[in-house]
Scaffold this motif. Structure first.
Motif, PDB file in Angstrom:
ATOM      1  N   PHE A 148      24.253  51.704 -21.529  1.00 42.19           N
ATOM      2  CA  PHE A 148      23.232  52.420 -20.689  1.00 42.19           C
ATOM      3  C   PHE A 148      22.586  53.870 -20.850  1.00 42.19           C
ATOM      4  O   PHE A 148      23.223  54.710 -20.883  1.00 42.19           O
ATOM      5  CB  PHE A 148      24.210  52.537 -19.367  1.00 42.19           C
ATOM      6  CG  PHE A 148      24.575  50.888 -18.398  1.00 42.19           C
ATOM      7  CD1 PHE A 148      24.011  50.390 -17.202  1.00 42.19           C
ATOM      8  CD2 PHE A 148      26.278  50.278 -19.339  1.00 42.19           C
ATOM      9  CE1 PHE A 148      24.601  49.019 -16.791  1.00 42.19           C
ATOM     10  CE2 PHE A 148      25.717  49.418 -18.760  1.00 42.19           C
ATOM     11  CZ  PHE A 148      25.436  48.618 -17.405  1.00 42.19           C
ATOM     12  N   ARG A 149      21.849  54.090 -21.024  1.00 41.04           N
ATOM     13  CA  ARG A 149      21.346  55.140 -20.813  1.00 41.04           C
ATOM     14  C   ARG A 149      19.785  55.103 -20.160  1.00 41.04           C
ATOM     15  O   ARG A 149      19.371  54.647 -19.345  1.00 41.04           O
ATOM     16  CB  ARG A 149      19.777  54.989 -22.560  1.00 41.04           C
ATOM     17  CG  ARG A 149      19.176  55.923 -22.576  1.00 41.04           C
ATOM     18  CD  ARG A 149      18.259  56.738 -23.829  1.00 41.04           C
ATOM     19  NE  ARG A 149      19.132  55.929 -25.099  1.00 41.04           N
ATOM     20  CZ  ARG A 149      19.766  57.077 -25.982  1.00 41.04           C
ATOM     21  NH1 ARG A 149      19.386  58.378 -25.268  1.00 41.04           N
ATOM     22  NH2 ARG A 149      20.744  57.171 -26.533  1.00 41.04           N
ATOM     23  N   ALA A 150      19.293  56.602 -19.530  1.00 47.59           N
ATOM     24  CA  ALA A 150      18.960  57.240 -18.317  1.00 47.59           C
ATOM     25  C   ALA A 150      17.394  57.910 -18.990  1.00 47.59           C
ATOM     26  O   ALA A 150      17.846  58.518 -19.869  1.00 47.59           O
ATOM     27  CB  ALA A 150      19.443  58.188 -17.526  1.00 47.59           C
ATOM     28  N   GLU A 151      16.360  56.895 -19.087  1.00 52.90           N
ATOM     29  CA  GLU A 151      15.310  57.565 -19.590  1.00 52.90           C
ATOM     30  C   GLU A 151      14.553  58.806 -18.293  1.00 52.90           C
ATOM     31  O   GLU A 151      14.316  59.381 -19.077  1.00 52.90           O
ATOM     32  CB  GLU A 151      13.929  56.032 -19.602  1.00 52.90           C
ATOM     33  CG  GLU A 151      15.168  55.004 -20.476  1.00 52.90           C
ATOM     34  CD  GLU A 151      15.124  55.174 -21.428  1.00 52.90           C
ATOM     35  OE1 GLU A 151      14.259  56.329 -22.934  1.00 52.90           O
ATOM     36  OE2 GLU A 151      15.598  54.967 -22.356  1.00 52.90           O
ATOM     37  N   ASP A 152      14.905  58.605 -17.530  1.00 57.80           N
ATOM     38  CA  ASP A 152      14.650  59.867 -16.277  1.00 57.80           C
ATOM     39  C   ASP A 152      15.911  60.046 -15.862  1.00 57.80           C
ATOM     40  O   ASP A 152      16.537  58.533 -14.999  1.00 57.80           O
ATOM     41  CB  ASP A 152      13.449  59.023 -15.790  1.00 57.80           C
ATOM     42  CG  ASP A 152      11.973  59.374 -16.737  1.00 57.80           C
ATOM     43  OD1 ASP A 152      12.128  60.302 -17.218  1.00 57.80           O
ATOM     44  OD2 ASP A 152      11.513  58.129 -16.336  1.00 57.80           O
ATOM     45  N   GLY A 153      16.467  61.191 -14.977  1.00 58.84           N
ATOM     46  CA  GLY A 153      17.270  60.852 -14.444  1.00 58.84           C
ATOM     47  C   GLY A 153      17.764  61.872 -12.526  1.00 58.84           C
ATOM     48  O   GLY A 153      16.586  63.258 -12.718  1.00 58.84           O
ATOM     49  N   PRO A 154      18.768  61.753 -12.902  1.00 56.95           N
ATOM     50  CA  PRO A 154      18.982  61.755 -12.301  1.00 56.95           C
ATOM     51  C   PRO A 154      19.800  60.261 -12.731  1.00 56.95           C
ATOM     52  O   PRO A 154      19.896  59.570 -10.956  1.00 56.95           O
ATOM     53  CB  PRO A 154      20.653  62.547 -12.646  1.00 56.95           C
ATOM     54  CG  PRO A 154      20.044  62.830 -11.323  1.00 56.95           C
ATOM     55  CD  PRO A 154      19.312  63.181 -11.815  1.00 56.95           C
ATOM     56  N   LEU A 155      20.984  59.281 -12.051  1.00 58.73           N
ATOM     57  CA  LEU A 155      21.147  57.809 -12.327  1.00 58.73           C
ATOM     58  C   LEU A 155      22.799  57.650 -11.932  1.00 58.73           C
ATOM     59  O   LEU A 155      23.253  58.705 -12.563  1.00 58.73           O
ATOM     60  CB  LEU A 155      20.679  56.896 -12.608  1.00 58.73           C
ATOM     61  CG  LEU A 155      19.115  56.799 -13.746  1.00 58.73           C
ATOM     62  CD1 LEU A 155      18.822  55.733 -14.547  1.00 58.73           C
ATOM     63  CD2 LEU A 155      18.609  56.133 -12.336  1.00 58.73           C
ATOM     64  N   HIS A 156      23.019  57.655 -10.871  1.00 52.78           N
ATOM     65  CA  HIS A 156      24.867  57.467 -10.499  1.00 52.78           C
ATOM     66  C   HIS A 156      24.644  55.632 -10.588  1.00 52.78           C
ATOM     67  O   HIS A 156      24.206  54.604  -9.726  1.00 52.78           O
ATOM     68  CB  HIS A 156      24.864  58.073  -9.037  1.00 52.78           C
ATOM     69  CG  HIS A 156      24.478  59.771  -8.925  1.00 52.78           C
ATOM     70  ND1 HIS A 156      25.535  60.404  -9.619  1.00 52.78           N
ATOM     71  CD2 HIS A 156      23.845  60.143  -8.509  1.00 52.78           C
ATOM     72  CE1 HIS A 156      25.195  61.652  -8.558  1.00 52.78           C
ATOM     73  NE2 HIS A 156      23.817  61.383  -8.749  1.00 52.78           N
ATOM     74  N   PRO A 181      19.779  56.108  -7.512  1.00 53.50           N
ATOM     75  CA  PRO A 181      18.269  57.236  -8.911  1.00 53.50           C
ATOM     76  C   PRO A 181      18.793  58.334  -7.522  1.00 53.50           C
ATOM     77  O   PRO A 181      18.427  58.115  -6.534  1.00 53.50           O
ATOM     78  CB  PRO A 181      17.614  56.328  -8.245  1.00 53.50           C
ATOM     79  CG  PRO A 181      17.699  55.220  -8.624  1.00 53.50           C
ATOM     80  CD  PRO A 181      18.858  55.260  -7.196  1.00 53.50           C
ATOM     81  N   ALA A 182      18.502  59.355  -8.389  1.00 54.99           N
ATOM     82  CA  ALA A 182      19.094  60.985  -7.572  1.00 54.99           C
ATOM     83  C   ALA A 182      17.479  61.842  -7.790  1.00 54.99           C
ATOM     84  O   ALA A 182      17.160  62.123  -6.170  1.00 54.99           O
ATOM     85  CB  ALA A 182      19.410  62.238  -8.086  1.00 54.99           C
ATOM     86  N   ASN A 183      16.380  60.422  -8.468  1.00 58.39           N
ATOM     87  CA  ASN A 183      15.000  60.281  -7.626  1.00 58.39           C
ATOM     88  C   ASN A 183      14.702  59.326  -8.303  1.00 58.39           C
ATOM     89  O   ASN A 183      15.391  59.250  -8.852  1.00 58.39           O
ATOM     90  CB  ASN A 183      14.731  61.747  -8.837  1.00 58.39           C
ATOM     91  CG  ASN A 183      15.125  63.140  -8.534  1.00 58.39           C
ATOM     92  OD1 ASN A 183      14.696  63.541  -7.207  1.00 58.39           O
ATOM     93  ND2 ASN A 183      15.594  63.921  -9.424  1.00 58.39           N
ATOM     94  N   ALA A 184      13.031  59.271  -9.076  1.00 56.14           N
ATOM     95  CA  ALA A 184      12.668  58.079  -9.356  1.00 56.14           C
ATOM     96  C   ALA A 184      13.447  58.276 -10.982  1.00 56.14           C
ATOM     97  O   ALA A 184      12.833  59.298 -11.227  1.00 56.14           O
ATOM     98  CB  ALA A 184      11.276  58.209  -9.050  1.00 56.14           C
ATOM     99  N   GLY A 185      13.376  56.717 -11.412  1.00 62.28           N
ATOM    100  CA  GLY A 185      14.268  56.997 -12.236  1.00 62.28           C
ATOM    101  C   GLY A 185      14.515  55.543 -13.032  1.00 62.28           C
ATOM    102  O   GLY A 185      13.863  54.480 -12.645  1.00 62.28           O
ATOM    103  N   ARG A 186      14.324  55.706 -14.767  1.00 58.94           N
ATOM    104  CA  ARG A 186      14.187  54.233 -15.749  1.00 58.94           C
ATOM    105  C   ARG A 186      15.724  54.278 -16.173  1.00 58.94           C
ATOM    106  O   ARG A 186      16.200  55.102 -16.583  1.00 58.94           O
ATOM    107  CB  ARG A 186      13.180  54.554 -16.456  1.00 58.94           C
ATOM    108  CG  ARG A 186      12.892  53.052 -17.075  1.00 58.94           C
ATOM    109  CD  ARG A 186      11.511  53.022 -17.624  1.00 58.94           C
ATOM    110  NE  ARG A 186      11.982  54.012 -18.617  1.00 58.94           N
ATOM    111  CZ  ARG A 186      10.898  54.888 -19.528  1.00 58.94           C
ATOM    112  NH1 ARG A 186       9.786  54.046 -19.696  1.00 58.94           N
ATOM    113  NH2 ARG A 186      11.136  55.545 -20.386  1.00 58.94           N
ATOM    114  N   ASP A 191      19.167  62.722 -16.793  1.00 59.25           N
ATOM    115  CA  ASP A 191      17.358  62.442 -17.958  1.00 59.25           C
ATOM    116  C   ASP A 191      17.857  62.545 -19.537  1.00 59.25           C
ATOM    117  O   ASP A 191      18.480  63.634 -20.043  1.00 59.25           O
ATOM    118  CB  ASP A 191      16.452  63.513 -18.021  1.00 59.25           C
ATOM    119  CG  ASP A 191      15.653  62.724 -18.478  1.00 59.25           C
ATOM    120  OD1 ASP A 191      15.591  61.763 -19.089  1.00 59.25           O
ATOM    121  OD2 ASP A 191      14.454  63.679 -18.414  1.00 59.25           O
ATOM    122  N   GLY A 192      18.285  61.743 -20.377  1.00 55.63           N
ATOM    123  CA  GLY A 192      18.200  61.251 -21.555  1.00 55.63           C
ATOM    124  C   GLY A 192      19.529  60.940 -22.232  1.00 55.63           C
ATOM    125  O   GLY A 192      20.157  60.623 -22.982  1.00 55.63           O
TER     126      GLY A 192
END
Length: 136
Positions: free
Chosen positions: A113-121, A53-58, A21-22
């Motif tokens: 590339f920026r994760a607004e919510d994360g984590p993202l793989h 996405p490990a969870n819902a993410g943006r 996140d961030g």
């Protein structure tokens, strides 16, 4: 000299990238001398990547040059398995972001590339674009 319009691509990242996140990561996109820009056709590139996405993410993807930044992709992803995502983006805006006039050599950009919510793989980040190939 006549030219043929073809497709080319650049791999920005082949391996895995985890963005919490961030977090953000920047890559250099070198717009080749053979990059083709047409006043007669719609000018689009294609951004592709794998995402899990490990969870819902943006995720927000933006091009950063010497001119105004360009948002290439901004969307939410639900939690799921790894999947491929592609986004057509406006090359007219990318050319403006380099502060170059049409017809000049277009330089490089940073693609963030920026994760607004994360984590993202993320993995296998590729940009596809048109090139002009001189015919013999």
């Amino acid at each position: 000299m006549p030219t043929l319009i073809a497709s080319d691509y650049q791999v920005l990242r082949d391996g895995d990238l985890r963005l919490d996140d961030g977090d953000s990561e920047q890559f250099s996109f070198d717009m080749q001398n053979a990059f083709h820009y047409s006043n007669a056709l719609r000018n689009h590139g294609l951004l592709t990547f794998n995402i899990r996405p490990a969870n819902a993410g943006r995720l927000t993807v933006r091009a950063i040059g010497s001119g105004p930044e360009v948002i290439m992709n901004r969307r939410s992803f639900s939690q799921s398995h790894t999947r491929m995502h592609q986004e057509a983006f406006d090359l007219d805006a990318i050319v403006s972001a380099t502060s170059q006039s049409i017809g000049q050599t277009i330089g490089s950009l940073r693609i963030e590339f920026r994760a607004e919510d994360g984590p993202l793989h993320l993995s296998d980040i590729v940009i596809h674009y048109k090139i002009a190939v001189p015919l013999p």
